[in-house]
Design an enzyme around this catalytic site. Structure first.
Site, PDB file in Angstrom:
ATOM      1  N   ASN A  38      34.951 -12.634  81.489  1.00 14.03           N
ATOM      2  CA  ASN A  38      35.022 -13.765  82.418  1.00 14.03           C
ATOM      3  C   ASN A  38      35.143 -13.189  83.829  1.00 14.03           C
ATOM      4  O   ASN A  38      36.205 -12.721  84.215  1.00 14.03           O
ATOM      5  CB  ASN A  38      36.244 -14.634  82.078  1.00 14.03           C
ATOM      6  CG  ASN A  38      36.483 -15.720  83.110  1.00 14.03           C
ATOM      7  OD1 ASN A  38      35.601 -16.030  83.924  1.00 14.03           O
ATOM      8  ND2 ASN A  38      37.678 -16.303  83.090  1.00 14.03           N
ATOM      9  N   TRP A  39      34.030 -13.222  84.543  1.00 19.77           N
ATOM     10  CA  TRP A  39      34.026 -12.601  85.881  1.00 19.77           C
ATOM     11  C   TRP A  39      34.701 -13.489  86.921  1.00 19.77           C
ATOM     12  O   TRP A  39      34.858 -13.077  88.075  1.00 19.77           O
ATOM     13  CB  TRP A  39      32.585 -12.316  86.326  1.00 19.77           C
ATOM     14  CG  TRP A  39      31.863 -11.311  85.496  1.00 19.77           C
ATOM     15  CD1 TRP A  39      32.298 -10.702  84.339  1.00 19.77           C
ATOM     16  CD2 TRP A  39      30.556 -10.771  85.753  1.00 19.77           C
ATOM     17  NE1 TRP A  39      31.335  -9.835  83.871  1.00 19.77           N
ATOM     18  CE2 TRP A  39      30.258  -9.855  84.713  1.00 19.77           C
ATOM     19  CE3 TRP A  39      29.611 -10.985  86.752  1.00 19.77           C
ATOM     20  CZ2 TRP A  39      29.048  -9.147  84.656  1.00 19.77           C
ATOM     21  CZ3 TRP A  39      28.408 -10.285  86.698  1.00 19.77           C
ATOM     22  CH2 TRP A  39      28.140  -9.370  85.662  1.00 19.77           C
ATOM     23  N   LYS A  40      35.027 -14.701  86.563  1.00 22.82           N
ATOM     24  CA  LYS A  40      35.635 -15.665  87.506  1.00 22.82           C
ATOM     25  C   LYS A  40      34.768 -15.785  88.771  1.00 22.82           C
ATOM     26  O   LYS A  40      33.554 -15.647  88.684  1.00 22.82           O
ATOM     27  CB  LYS A  40      37.074 -15.265  87.822  1.00 22.82           C
ATOM     28  CG  LYS A  40      37.883 -14.948  86.556  1.00 22.82           C
ATOM     29  CD  LYS A  40      39.338 -14.921  86.824  1.00 22.82           C
ATOM     30  CE  LYS A  40      40.065 -14.383  85.595  1.00 22.82           C
ATOM     31  NZ  LYS A  40      41.471 -14.684  85.610  1.00 22.82           N
ATOM     32  N   HIS A  45      39.968 -23.224  80.697  1.00 25.75           N
ATOM     33  CA  HIS A  45      40.672 -22.023  81.173  1.00 25.75           C
ATOM     34  C   HIS A  45      41.902 -22.470  81.957  1.00 25.75           C
ATOM     35  O   HIS A  45      41.868 -23.501  82.639  1.00 25.75           O
ATOM     36  CB  HIS A  45      39.731 -21.199  82.056  1.00 25.75           C
ATOM     37  CG  HIS A  45      40.292 -19.858  82.407  1.00 25.75           C
ATOM     38  ND1 HIS A  45      41.242 -19.684  83.390  1.00 25.75           N
ATOM     39  CD2 HIS A  45      40.061 -18.623  81.887  1.00 25.75           C
ATOM     40  CE1 HIS A  45      41.563 -18.395  83.460  1.00 25.75           C
ATOM     41  NE2 HIS A  45      40.853 -17.735  82.559  1.00 25.75           N
ATOM     42  N   GLU A  73      43.119 -21.564  84.650  1.00 24.90           N
ATOM     43  CA  GLU A  73      42.889 -21.781  86.093  1.00 24.90           C
ATOM     44  C   GLU A  73      42.247 -23.142  86.333  1.00 24.90           C
ATOM     45  O   GLU A  73      42.501 -23.790  87.354  1.00 24.90           O
ATOM     46  CB  GLU A  73      42.032 -20.627  86.654  1.00 24.90           C
ATOM     47  CG  GLU A  73      42.849 -19.341  86.748  1.00 24.90           C
ATOM     48  CD  GLU A  73      42.043 -18.071  86.637  1.00 24.90           C
ATOM     49  OE1 GLU A  73      40.808 -18.098  86.760  1.00 24.90           O
ATOM     50  OE2 GLU A  73      42.671 -17.007  86.414  1.00 24.90           O
ATOM     51  N   GLU A 113      45.363 -17.770  75.481  1.00 23.20           N
ATOM     52  CA  GLU A 113      45.571 -17.091  76.757  1.00 23.20           C
ATOM     53  C   GLU A 113      46.893 -17.556  77.368  1.00 23.20           C
ATOM     54  O   GLU A 113      46.927 -18.576  78.071  1.00 23.20           O
ATOM     55  CB  GLU A 113      44.435 -17.423  77.726  1.00 23.20           C
ATOM     56  CG  GLU A 113      43.085 -16.913  77.295  1.00 23.20           C
ATOM     57  CD  GLU A 113      42.228 -16.562  78.499  1.00 23.20           C
ATOM     58  OE1 GLU A 113      41.761 -15.434  78.573  1.00 23.20           O
ATOM     59  OE2 GLU A 113      42.065 -17.416  79.379  1.00 23.20           O
ATOM     60  N   GLY A 159      45.883 -12.140  84.508  1.00 24.72           N
ATOM     61  CA  GLY A 159      45.791 -11.489  85.820  1.00 24.72           C
ATOM     62  C   GLY A 159      47.098 -10.925  86.326  1.00 24.72           C
ATOM     63  O   GLY A 159      47.215 -10.602  87.506  1.00 24.72           O
ATOM     64  N   SER A 173      45.405  -9.958  80.518  1.00 24.56           N
ATOM     65  CA  SER A 173      45.707  -8.565  80.877  1.00 24.56           C
ATOM     66  C   SER A 173      45.344  -7.575  79.766  1.00 24.56           C
ATOM     67  O   SER A 173      46.074  -6.609  79.531  1.00 24.56           O
ATOM     68  CB  SER A 173      47.174  -8.438  81.292  1.00 24.56           C
ATOM     69  OG  SER A 173      47.414  -9.197  82.455  1.00 24.56           O
TER      70      SER A 173
HETATM   71  C1  PEP Z   1      41.078 -14.604  82.003  1.00 21.54           C
HETATM   72  O1  PEP Z   1      40.892 -14.943  83.152  1.00 21.54           O
HETATM   73  O2  PEP Z   1      40.611 -15.272  81.065  1.00 21.54           O
HETATM   74  C2  PEP Z   1      41.836 -13.388  81.757  1.00 21.54           C
HETATM   75  C3  PEP Z   1      42.213 -13.120  80.542  1.00 21.54           C
HETATM   76  O3  PEP Z   1      42.110 -12.617  82.847  1.00 21.54           O
HETATM   77  P1  PEP Z   1      42.774 -11.140  82.848  1.00 21.54           P
HETATM   78  O4  PEP Z   1      42.103 -10.345  81.758  1.00 21.54           O
HETATM   79  O5  PEP Z   1      42.482 -10.592  84.198  1.00 21.54           O
HETATM   80  O6  PEP Z   1      44.229 -11.310  82.577  1.00 21.54           O
END
Ligand code: PEP
Length: 266
Positions: A10-12, A101, A103, A175, A181, A221
């Site tokens: 997931n490049w966001k 997600h 976010e 998640e 993050g 993470s």
């Molecule tokens: C995500 O945004 O879905 C995610 C898992 O981010 P990160 O790996 O940076 O924690």
């Protein structure tokens, strides 16, 4: 039965077209090399921003890497300024779409009912929805993790039951919000507890066969250093990777950590 492993990047909201081209090509080259050496043990999907989907599609065309959107509208078309439909994602070559997600939930006010509507819309467009579930730190501290996961999951059940067969497979991603993050991942035991709970919920509401087929990913993470221990958990079928997917070497190193032979008894 055997569930295939899946690692999604997931490049966001990151990346110019040049960045997208270079990163997607580097992932493609790494995948083709691994296939040549018979050492790719899981499927891969990239989710660049909407603007990069077409470039990524072309860059990946020679490699079996899926493409996903990071979100979509529950509407088919019309006066929804700023939105992207499932049909548009299909048109640009997507096979998957991330939904719910954290976010999207926390920054853009998305709620369970709307996420379920998007799931239904994804089915109608032939997209594989990847639905994210997870608790906040406050909810974990208050020992409400499983209750929160159950509420998020239960909101999806009517959409799944109402979906006309055959519909594309769907995927769940656990998640924990506090792990996204932050550099602070959930422990393998914490992850297995939640994944096992989700698998049991799947079985209770949809039956043992469905429960044994649905892939449940972990996100939060994940790095090359912690991926193997996380992927070794019985009910973990891969990862949803944010920050570490922005470099081909770390993303592919995480994929390399997926166990080579996973056999799950039916
Ligand atoms: C995500 O945004 O879905 C995610 C898992 O981010 P990160 O790996 O940076 O924690």
């Amino acid at each position: 039965m055997q569930r295939r492993g899946l690692v999604i990047g997931n490049w966001k909201m990151n990346g110019t077209l040049l960045f997208t081209q270079e990163l997607a090509c580097a992932v493609r080259d790494g995948v083709l090399e691994r296939i040549g050496q018979q050492r790719l043990s899981c499927d891969l999907v990239l989710c660049p921003p909407f603007t990069g989907l077409s470039v990524a599609r072309h860059a990946l065309s020679e490699a079996p890497v899926g493409l996903g959107g990071q979100n979509m509208s529950d509407a088919v078309s019309g006066p929804y300024t700023g939105e992207i439909s499932g049909a548009m994602l299909r048109d640009v070559g997507c096979s998957h779409v991330l939904l719910g997600h954290s976010e999207r939930r926390t920054l853009f006010g998305e709620e369970n009912a709307g996420i379920a509507r998007k799931m239904a819309a994804a089915f109608q467009e032939g997209l594989q929805p990847v639905i994210c579930l997870g608790e906040t730190l406050q909810e974990r501290t208050a020992e409400r993790t499983l209750e929160v996961i159950r509420t998020q999951w239960m909101a999806l059940v009517p959409a799944i039951l109402a979906a006309a067969e055959p519909h594309p497979p769907w995927i769940l991603a656990y998640e924990p919000v506090w792990a996204i993050g932050t550099g602070r991942h959930a422990t393998p035991d914490q992850i297995q507890e939640v994944h096992g709970f989700i698998r049991q919920q799947l079985s209770d509401h949809l039956g043992a066969t469905v429960a044994s087929r649905v892939q449940i990913l972990y996100g939060g993470s994940v790095t090359p250093a912690n991926a193997a221990a996380i992927f070794a958990q019985q009910d973990v079928d891969g990862g949803l990777i944010g920050g570490a997917s922005l470099a081909a070497a770390t993303f592919l190193a995480i994929a390399d950590a997926y166990p080579k032979h996973v056999s799950i008894e039916e």
